[in-house]
Structures are given as C-alpha cells and as structure tokens.
Design an enzyme around this catalytic site. Structure first.
Site, PDB file in Angstrom:
ATOM      1  N   CYS A 159       5.817 -45.489 -13.788  1.00 40.60           N
ATOM      2  CA  CYS A 159       6.371 -44.933 -15.021  1.00 40.60           C
ATOM      3  C   CYS A 159       6.273 -43.412 -14.956  1.00 40.60           C
ATOM      4  O   CYS A 159       5.210 -42.867 -14.628  1.00 40.60           O
ATOM      5  CB  CYS A 159       5.595 -45.473 -16.218  1.00 40.60           C
ATOM      6  SG  CYS A 159       6.093 -44.750 -17.797  1.00 40.60           S
ATOM      7  N   CYS A 170       2.877 -47.222 -22.293  1.00 36.35           N
ATOM      8  CA  CYS A 170       3.165 -46.020 -23.093  1.00 36.35           C
ATOM      9  C   CYS A 170       4.459 -46.108 -23.902  1.00 36.35           C
ATOM     10  O   CYS A 170       4.830 -45.151 -24.566  1.00 36.35           O
ATOM     11  CB  CYS A 170       3.209 -44.787 -22.197  1.00 36.35           C
ATOM     12  SG  CYS A 170       4.665 -44.728 -21.120  1.00 36.35           S
ATOM     13  N   CYS A 225      17.761 -53.382 -14.591  1.00 35.02           N
ATOM     14  CA  CYS A 225      18.626 -52.210 -14.444  1.00 35.02           C
ATOM     15  C   CYS A 225      17.868 -51.033 -15.062  1.00 35.02           C
ATOM     16  O   CYS A 225      17.802 -50.899 -16.285  1.00 35.02           O
ATOM     17  CB  CYS A 225      19.942 -52.490 -15.156  1.00 35.02           C
ATOM     18  SG  CYS A 225      21.206 -51.249 -14.907  1.00 35.02           S
ATOM     19  N   CYS A 230       7.952 -49.530 -20.735  1.00 34.00           N
ATOM     20  CA  CYS A 230       6.613 -49.546 -20.146  1.00 34.00           C
ATOM     21  C   CYS A 230       5.676 -50.092 -21.221  1.00 34.00           C
ATOM     22  O   CYS A 230       5.653 -49.570 -22.348  1.00 34.00           O
ATOM     23  CB  CYS A 230       6.197 -48.143 -19.718  1.00 34.00           C
ATOM     24  SG  CYS A 230       4.486 -48.037 -19.142  1.00 34.00           S
ATOM     25  N   CYS A 285       3.460 -42.273 -17.868  1.00 34.74           N
ATOM     26  CA  CYS A 285       2.018 -42.552 -17.787  1.00 34.74           C
ATOM     27  C   CYS A 285       1.520 -42.889 -16.384  1.00 34.74           C
ATOM     28  O   CYS A 285       0.323 -43.047 -16.176  1.00 34.74           O
ATOM     29  CB  CYS A 285       1.651 -43.681 -18.743  1.00 34.74           C
ATOM     30  SG  CYS A 285       2.312 -45.297 -18.284  1.00 34.74           S
TER      31      CYS A 285
END
Length: 174
Positions: free
Chosen positions: A89, A141, A161, A138, A92
């Site tokens: 991510c 976060c 995607c 995510c 984070c």
C-alpha cells in the site's frame, strides 16, 4: 458483469507464474459475501489526519488513494512489470499483493487474482454509475485501491483491477 465488461476482460493473459488452486482461495461469491456481511479485522490500523496524508503522498497518490480517484489507464509502467516481488500500500506500506498472482489483463491497470493474505484487503459494494461492482481498499489504512471483478483467469476467476499509484513495489530486501 456490466462493470467487468466496462473495465475490460482478461483475454490473452500473461501470468507471472502458474500456480495450483488452494482450498482457501478467494472466489467471487466469497468477495460479495464479505462485502455484504463485513470485512475481517485488519492485522493492524494506521490512521492519519488529512493533512498528514497530503504531506506524505504526491497529489496523484492522494487523489486516488484518499479521495477514491482513478488514474488514467495505461499511465503506469507497473502494468508490464512482472519481476518477482510484493506490492505494498502506498499509504501505510502493508504488503497487499504478490507478483505470483499478477497478470496482464490488458485493461490499463495492474491486475491480480488474489490478495497476498486474508484481511489485508477490504471489500465494499459499489453501486455507483448504475452498476454493481466491489471496491477494494487497504484494510489497514482505508486507502482506495481499485475494484475486483469476476472475469479473471482460473483458478480464482478474480481480477483485482488496482490503481498503480495506490501501490509501491517493495524493494528486494523488504
């Protein structure tokens, strides 16, 4: 299915690796079930103020990851990147996807068949634009990643995607 067709299919796939299906592998019915009934608790939480996210991210990363934007298709070299490794991510640093589940969907965004492990990606029903699809974020976060569709390759049949700017390719030593 309309949403999947709108984003393109997974015909003529280039997979970075071939793997056998696992018993616990995520399928479309599981994704929809999770989106309707609630996501698993995240492995940890990262929360920051809007000002902190703006200071940490580029303008495009902020717009996509924090404001649920979408990058232009084919705007990132990450679509053609198939070297071994993990994708974290951008907000984070949580590891989200692995190159072994990455494939060339020819849609203009990096595509994966599975998240790295349970609980790192959250699923939310998205009924905007007159269609039903599932948004992915995510789970640590709440960064917007993209969407998941049921038109991916076997064995899962899933196509995550994902906006390239929502991801950061981990360095080899991470």
């Amino acid at each position: 299915m309309e949403a999947a067709a709108a984003c393109g299919g997974a015909g003529g796939l280039k997979m970075s690796a071939v793997r056998e299906p696992s018993p616990g592998e995520l399928r479309w019915k599981h994704v929809v079930e999770i989106a309707r009934q609630g996501n698993e608790p995240p492995p940890r939480r990262v929360e920051k103020s809007d000002a902190e996210w703006r200071a940490q991210l580029s303008a495009e990363e902020y717009q996509v990851a924090r404001k649920k934007g979408t990058e232009r298709p084919f705007s990132s070299e990450m679509c053609a990147l198939f070297t071994p490794g993990r994708y974290n991510c951008v907000c984070c640093g949580t590891p989200l996807f692995d190159s072994t589940s990455k494939f060339d969907s020819r849609t203009g965004w990096p595509s994966f068949t599975q998240p790295l492990e349970k609980g790192v990606v959250a699923y939310h029903l998205d009924e905007s634009y007159g269609m039903q699809r599932v948004e992915t974020t995510c789970n640590v976060c709440d960064a917007h990643l993209g969407h998941v569709f049921p038109d991916g390759p076997p064995p899962s049949g899933l196509r995550f995607c994902i906006n390239a700017v929502s991801l950061r390719k981990a360095k080899a030593d991470e």
